[in-house]
Motif scaffolding. Sequence first.
Motif, PDB file in Angstrom:
ATOM      1  N   SER A  10      -7.085  15.286  -3.329  1.00 30.92           N
ATOM      2  CA  SER A  10      -7.221  16.560  -4.047  1.00 30.92           C
ATOM      3  C   SER A  10      -6.114  17.501  -3.622  1.00 30.92           C
ATOM      4  O   SER A  10      -5.807  17.618  -2.433  1.00 30.92           O
ATOM      5  N   GLY A  11      -5.507  18.151  -4.603  1.00 34.06           N
ATOM      6  CA  GLY A  11      -4.487  19.148  -4.315  1.00 34.06           C
ATOM      7  C   GLY A  11      -3.067  18.624  -4.297  1.00 34.06           C
ATOM      8  O   GLY A  11      -2.138  19.394  -4.017  1.00 34.06           O
ATOM      9  N   LEU A  93       0.777  10.262  -5.127  1.00 36.63           N
ATOM     10  CA  LEU A  93       1.273  11.624  -4.954  1.00 36.63           C
ATOM     11  C   LEU A  93       0.764  12.119  -3.606  1.00 36.63           C
ATOM     12  O   LEU A  93      -0.414  11.970  -3.285  1.00 36.63           O
ATOM     13  N   THR A  94       1.648  12.709  -2.821  1.00 33.99           N
ATOM     14  CA  THR A  94       1.288  13.206  -1.498  1.00 33.99           C
ATOM     15  C   THR A  94       1.793  14.626  -1.323  1.00 33.99           C
ATOM     16  O   THR A  94       2.648  15.100  -2.070  1.00 33.99           O
ATOM     17  N   ASP A  98      -1.793  21.042   4.812  1.00 31.20           N
ATOM     18  CA  ASP A  98      -1.898  22.492   4.618  1.00 31.20           C
ATOM     19  C   ASP A  98      -1.546  22.896   3.191  1.00 31.20           C
ATOM     20  O   ASP A  98      -2.147  23.816   2.628  1.00 31.20           O
ATOM     21  N   VAL A  99      -0.609  22.197   2.580  1.00 33.82           N
ATOM     22  CA  VAL A  99      -0.243  22.475   1.185  1.00 33.82           C
ATOM     23  C   VAL A  99      -1.406  22.110   0.265  1.00 33.82           C
ATOM     24  O   VAL A  99      -1.770  22.882  -0.630  1.00 33.82           O
ATOM     25  N   MET A 100      -2.000  20.943   0.484  1.00 33.79           N
ATOM     26  CA  MET A 100      -3.129  20.514  -0.341  1.00 33.79           C
ATOM     27  C   MET A 100      -4.285  21.507  -0.243  1.00 33.79           C
ATOM     28  O   MET A 100      -4.868  21.894  -1.268  1.00 33.79           O
ATOM     29  N   LEU A 101      -4.622  21.920   0.970  1.00 34.93           N
ATOM     30  CA  LEU A 101      -5.750  22.843   1.152  1.00 34.93           C
ATOM     31  C   LEU A 101      -5.464  24.200   0.510  1.00 34.93           C
ATOM     32  O   LEU A 101      -6.359  24.821  -0.070  1.00 34.93           O
ATOM     33  N   ASP A 102      -4.219  24.654   0.588  1.00 39.26           N
ATOM     34  CA  ASP A 102      -3.849  25.904  -0.071  1.00 39.26           C
ATOM     35  C   ASP A 102      -3.968  25.762  -1.593  1.00 39.26           C
ATOM     36  O   ASP A 102      -4.488  26.662  -2.262  1.00 39.26           O
ATOM     37  N   ARG A 103      -3.515  24.650  -2.124  1.00 36.73           N
ATOM     38  CA  ARG A 103      -3.593  24.442  -3.571  1.00 36.73           C
ATOM     39  C   ARG A 103      -5.039  24.419  -4.068  1.00 36.73           C
ATOM     40  O   ARG A 103      -5.351  25.025  -5.092  1.00 36.73           O
ATOM     41  N   VAL A 104      -5.914  23.690  -3.369  1.00 30.96           N
ATOM     42  CA  VAL A 104      -7.300  23.617  -3.857  1.00 30.96           C
ATOM     43  C   VAL A 104      -7.992  24.969  -3.716  1.00 30.96           C
ATOM     44  O   VAL A 104      -8.877  25.297  -4.513  1.00 30.96           O
ATOM     45  N   ARG A 121     -14.036  17.308   3.874  1.00 34.40           N
ATOM     46  CA  ARG A 121     -13.940  15.975   3.275  1.00 34.40           C
ATOM     47  C   ARG A 121     -12.489  15.666   2.894  1.00 34.40           C
ATOM     48  O   ARG A 121     -12.030  14.535   3.080  1.00 34.40           O
ATOM     49  N   ILE A 122     -11.772  16.649   2.383  1.00 37.12           N
ATOM     50  CA  ILE A 122     -10.364  16.433   2.053  1.00 37.12           C
ATOM     51  C   ILE A 122      -9.585  16.043   3.309  1.00 37.12           C
ATOM     52  O   ILE A 122      -8.783  15.106   3.294  1.00 37.12           O
ATOM     53  N   VAL A 123      -9.848  16.733   4.420  1.00 31.92           N
ATOM     54  CA  VAL A 123      -9.171  16.422   5.683  1.00 31.92           C
ATOM     55  C   VAL A 123      -9.512  14.997   6.130  1.00 31.92           C
ATOM     56  O   VAL A 123      -8.617  14.197   6.448  1.00 31.92           O
ATOM     57  N   ALA A 124     -10.799  14.656   6.137  1.00 32.62           N
ATOM     58  CA  ALA A 124     -11.225  13.322   6.572  1.00 32.62           C
ATOM     59  C   ALA A 124     -10.679  12.236   5.646  1.00 32.62           C
ATOM     60  O   ALA A 124     -10.185  11.196   6.116  1.00 32.62           O
ATOM     61  N   ASP A 125     -10.761  12.466   4.335  1.00 29.41           N
ATOM     62  CA  ASP A 125     -10.267  11.469   3.382  1.00 29.41           C
ATOM     63  C   ASP A 125      -8.758  11.291   3.491  1.00 29.41           C
ATOM     64  O   ASP A 125      -8.241  10.179   3.332  1.00 29.41           O
TER      65      ASP A 125
END
Length: 162
Positions: A10-11, A93-94, A98-104, A121-125
């Motif tokens: 996600s993100g 896509l990667t 921190d970018v992913m969490l900001d985007r979501v 969950r995003i962090v663990a996944d």
Amino acid sequence: MAHVLVTGMSGVGKSTALRGLGDRGVDVVETDDGDWCVLGQVPGAPRGTVDRVWREERMTALLDDRAGRPLVVAGTVPNLGRFLDRFDAVALLTAPLDVMLDRVARRTTNPFGKDEAERERIVADTRAVVPLLRAACTHEIDTSVTPPDDVVRRLEELALRR
């Protein structure tokens, strides 16, 4: 013409990329939308471990029907491995966590990732799933350094390859 799977956490920009591909006339399927997934047994996990998985008969029918025509499918589900041989390319896509969490946190098109449990969950996944996706992918695109138009262009090139 090719079948391309776009995957990632996600993100990372899967939905943004699919919108761009759709705008260019490429047929796309976002498996987070509609009736593509169901709660089901996670392949290889202990019995009773369930998560959102693709409806296998529906995915099979989609890929059978699209033979010879370009198609880009986006999704990250536990049973995608059962379909990897049906795709000509798998684009992971990667982006940094921190970018992913900001985007979501900022996106308005999808509510997932707004509460703390979903962010955990995003962090663990990311730690557990990304290495598996990386091992299965044919192409990796870091969306934190690749502009969205370039991501779309690269995916379109994969889909239009013969």
